[in-house]
Design a protein around this motif. Sequence first.
Motif, mmCIF file in Angstrom:
data_model
loop_
_atom_site.group_PDB
_atom_site.id
_atom_site.type_symbol
_atom_site.label_atom_id
_atom_site.label_comp_id
_atom_site.label_asym_id
_atom_site.label_seq_id
_atom_site.Cartn_x
_atom_site.Cartn_y
_atom_site.Cartn_z
ATOM 1 N N PRO A 308 0.803 -1.231 0.000
ATOM 2 C CA PRO A 308 0.000 0.000 0.000
ATOM 3 C C PRO A 308 0.834 1.278 0.000
ATOM 4 O O PRO A 308 0.326 2.340 -0.366
ATOM 5 N N ASP A 309 2.101 1.193 0.404
ATOM 6 C CA ASP A 309 2.957 2.379 0.445
ATOM 7 C C ASP A 309 3.779 2.548 -0.824
ATOM 8 O O ASP A 309 4.653 3.416 -0.895
ATOM 9 N N ARG A 310 3.511 1.724 -1.845
ATOM 10 C CA ARG A 310 4.269 1.785 -3.093
ATOM 11 C C ARG A 310 3.331 2.117 -4.251
ATOM 12 O O ARG A 310 2.169 1.723 -4.253
ATOM 13 N N THR A 311 3.866 2.804 -5.227
ATOM 14 C CA THR A 311 3.127 3.115 -6.440
ATOM 15 C C THR A 311 3.317 1.996 -7.452
ATOM 16 O O THR A 311 4.456 1.622 -7.766
ATOM 17 N N VAL A 312 2.222 1.438 -7.957
ATOM 18 C CA VAL A 312 2.292 0.368 -8.959
ATOM 19 C C VAL A 312 2.343 0.980 -10.354
ATOM 20 O O VAL A 312 1.467 1.762 -10.737
ATOM 21 N N THR A 313 3.387 0.632 -11.108
ATOM 22 C CA THR A 313 3.565 1.108 -12.478
ATOM 23 C C THR A 313 3.530 -0.088 -13.417
ATOM 24 O O THR A 313 4.338 -1.016 -13.272
ATOM 25 N N LEU A 314 2.613 -0.083 -14.369
ATOM 26 C CA LEU A 314 2.510 -1.150 -15.357
ATOM 27 C C LEU A 314 3.381 -0.821 -16.570
ATOM 28 O O LEU A 314 3.336 0.292 -17.096
ATOM 29 N N VAL A 315 4.178 -1.805 -17.003
ATOM 30 C CA VAL A 315 5.025 -1.653 -18.193
ATOM 31 C C VAL A 315 4.812 -2.886 -19.077
ATOM 32 O O VAL A 315 4.916 -4.017 -18.603
ATOM 33 N N ASP A 316 4.529 -2.659 -20.348
ATOM 34 C CA ASP A 316 4.284 -3.762 -21.281
ATOM 35 C C ASP A 316 5.533 -4.649 -21.367
ATOM 36 O O ASP A 316 6.614 -4.184 -21.735
ATOM 37 N N ALA A 317 5.352 -5.929 -21.045
ATOM 38 C CA ALA A 317 6.495 -6.849 -20.963
ATOM 39 C C ALA A 317 6.465 -7.929 -22.029
ATOM 40 O O ALA A 317 7.273 -8.863 -21.983
ATOM 41 N N ARG A 318 5.572 -7.819 -23.017
ATOM 42 C CA ARG A 318 5.460 -8.890 -24.012
ATOM 43 C C ARG A 318 6.738 -9.071 -24.827
ATOM 44 O O ARG A 318 7.146 -10.213 -25.102
ATOM 45 N N THR A 319 7.381 -7.982 -25.187
ATOM 46 C CA THR A 319 8.635 -8.093 -25.933
ATOM 47 C C THR A 319 9.723 -8.737 -25.090
ATOM 48 O O THR A 319 10.528 -9.539 -25.587
ATOM 49 N N ILE A 320 9.753 -8.414 -23.802
ATOM 50 C CA ILE A 320 10.760 -9.007 -22.917
ATOM 51 C C ILE A 320 10.516 -10.504 -22.782
ATOM 52 O O ILE A 320 11.450 -11.316 -22.864
ATOM 53 N N PHE A 321 9.259 -10.899 -22.604
ATOM 54 C CA PHE A 321 8.940 -12.325 -22.491
ATOM 55 C C PHE A 321 9.259 -13.070 -23.785
ATOM 56 O O PHE A 321 9.642 -14.248 -23.740
ATOM 57 N N ALA A 322 9.119 -12.421 -24.921
ATOM 58 C CA ALA A 322 9.470 -13.074 -26.185
ATOM 59 C C ALA A 322 10.939 -13.457 -26.223
ATOM 60 O O ALA A 322 11.332 -14.419 -26.889
ATOM 61 N N GLY A 323 11.769 -12.712 -25.485
ATOM 62 C CA GLY A 323 13.192 -13.018 -25.411
ATOM 63 C C GLY A 323 13.551 -14.002 -24.332
ATOM 64 O O GLY A 323 14.698 -14.439 -24.252
ATOM 65 N N GLY A 324 12.584 -14.360 -23.481
ATOM 66 C CA GLY A 324 12.841 -15.398 -22.480
ATOM 67 C C GLY A 324 12.710 -14.972 -21.038
ATOM 68 O O GLY A 324 13.082 -15.740 -20.147
ATOM 69 N N GLY A 325 12.186 -13.773 -20.749
ATOM 70 C CA GLY A 325 12.083 -13.358 -19.352
ATOM 71 C C GLY A 325 11.102 -12.225 -19.176
ATOM 72 O O GLY A 325 10.257 -11.983 -20.033
ATOM 73 N N GLY A 326 11.221 -11.534 -18.050
ATOM 74 C CA GLY A 326 10.320 -10.437 -17.741
ATOM 75 C C GLY A 326 11.061 -9.310 -17.048
ATOM 76 O O GLY A 326 12.298 -9.241 -17.066
ATOM 77 N N ILE A 327 10.321 -8.441 -16.402
ATOM 78 C CA ILE A 327 10.906 -7.247 -15.781
ATOM 79 C C ILE A 327 11.877 -7.618 -14.663
ATOM 80 O O ILE A 327 12.950 -7.016 -14.535
ATOM 81 N N HIS A 328 11.538 -8.597 -13.850
ATOM 82 C CA HIS A 328 12.452 -9.021 -12.786
ATOM 83 C C HIS A 328 13.751 -9.553 -13.369
ATOM 84 O O HIS A 328 14.830 -9.358 -12.798
ATOM 85 N N CYS A 329 13.653 -10.221 -14.525
ATOM 86 C CA CYS A 329 14.809 -10.846 -15.133
ATOM 87 C C CYS A 329 15.852 -9.850 -15.648
ATOM 88 O O CYS A 329 17.007 -10.209 -15.841
ATOM 89 N N ILE A 330 15.430 -8.615 -15.902
ATOM 90 C CA ILE A 330 16.359 -7.645 -16.492
ATOM 91 C C ILE A 330 16.822 -6.596 -15.492
ATOM 92 O O ILE A 330 17.511 -5.648 -15.858
ATOM 93 N N THR A 331 16.454 -6.767 -14.224
ATOM 94 C CA THR A 331 16.832 -5.828 -13.169
ATOM 95 C C THR A 331 17.539 -6.576 -12.050
ATOM 96 O O THR A 331 17.310 -7.768 -11.834
ATOM 97 N N GLN A 332 18.405 -5.877 -11.331
ATOM 98 C CA GLN A 332 19.080 -6.469 -10.168
ATOM 99 C C GLN A 332 19.306 -5.363 -9.139
ATOM 100 O O GLN A 332 19.924 -4.347 -9.427
ATOM 101 N N GLN A 333 18.799 -5.588 -7.938
ATOM 102 C CA GLN A 333 18.893 -4.554 -6.914
ATOM 103 C C GLN A 333 20.228 -4.582 -6.177
ATOM 104 O O GLN A 333 20.788 -5.637 -5.919
ATOM 105 N N GLN A 334 20.722 -3.389 -5.883
ATOM 106 C CA GLN A 334 21.859 -3.234 -4.982
ATOM 107 C C GLN A 334 21.310 -2.656 -3.684
ATOM 108 O O GLN A 334 20.865 -1.518 -3.650
ATOM 109 N N PRO A 335 21.305 -3.427 -2.600
ATOM 110 C CA PRO A 335 20.715 -2.951 -1.349
ATOM 111 C C PRO A 335 21.447 -1.754 -0.776
ATOM 112 O O PRO A 335 22.645 -1.554 -0.991
ATOM 113 N N LYS A 336 20.717 -0.958 -0.033
ATOM 114 C CA LYS A 336 21.300 0.166 0.690
ATOM 115 C C LYS A 336 21.727 -0.312 2.072
ATOM 116 O O LYS A 336 21.008 -1.045 2.745
ATOM 117 N N ILE A 337 22.915 0.119 2.486
ATOM 118 C CA ILE A 337 23.391 -0.222 3.828
ATOM 119 C C ILE A 337 22.712 0.697 4.832
ATOM 120 O O ILE A 337 22.789 1.916 4.682
#
Length: 337
Positions: A308-337
């Motif tokens: 509830p404290d986050r803004t949900v943003t929709l992004v069309d992922a069909r092209t990404i899935f055609a290549g074998g993955g999705g939004i999570h697959c193309i991102t990697q988080q670096q945590p804050k200390i």
Amino acid sequence: MTFRMPPEWAPHERTWMAWPGPNPTFSNAAELAEAREAWAAVARAVRAFEPVVMVTGPGQAESARALVGPGVELVERDLDDAWMRDIGPTFVSDGSQLAAVDWTFNGWGAQDWARWDHDSKIARHVADVAGVPVHSSSLVNEGGAIHVDGEGTVLLTDTVQLGPERNPDWTRAEVEAEIHARLGTSKAIWLPRGLTGDYGRYGTRGHVDIVASFAAPGVVLVHTQQDPAHPDFEVSKEVAGVLGSATDARGRTLEVVDVPAPTVLTEDGEWVDYSYINHYLCNGGVVLCSFDDPHDEVAAGIFARLFPDRTVTLVDARTIFAGGGGIHCITQQQPKI
């Protein structure tokens, strides 16, 4: 102090991505152009919430800048493909400093189309730019093949970590010991397999991050195929059953939240693995896959309720899935200390 992988909902320092370049995944100029538009849309969506660093191949920065805009930092390194979740490091923390786990990468099980001479070194390049030490692992593994709750539990898949294409000589106990040592976890929940489409030409052979993910300690999201005509109807029932009967590292029975699959069943005659599970949490936001589907807003509502404290943003992922993955697959988080 023990290093552990923070959950994805913990604060981030930045997000890492990789820019698509000419390779077998994008077999012609039109596909590559579409992929770059899709990757750029994700980068811009994430950048609205936190810094983004995009790794590009040599000479590719100009094409990236034209699409991602001025707010994304670009770093040039040799690349084979563009799936930063899998080729990049898994960041871990001991509470005062970060380190980067460098899993052994072999092109998602040495698939015949894959190239990984450069991608197998990207985790170390990212760690070097981030200024953090590297923890090397001999386990063949990818970031999309693990999901943690931040309190000791990790989700794994039989067909990935125990698959003959990746770790033929490892036992389940040996895999768990290595995973726990690198991630600071203590309880592994094994799913029998991933979604059907993920075993196709450009699939990962069962990554967990399109079928199940933690939304909070004790709460797990599950891809739910509601149409009996799709083979994932049975797969998602089996996965939900495993998770619903499991306990986490704290001894809790998991609350399973069903996330309905998009209504589309096939694309170009193949079963799709379109999934809202493959989302990305960033500081104050949820970047959620959309598919121009009636269930896009249903999924957005579920994520808005869970975060509830986050803004949900929709992004069309069909092209990404055609290549074998999705939004999570193309991102990697670096945590804050």
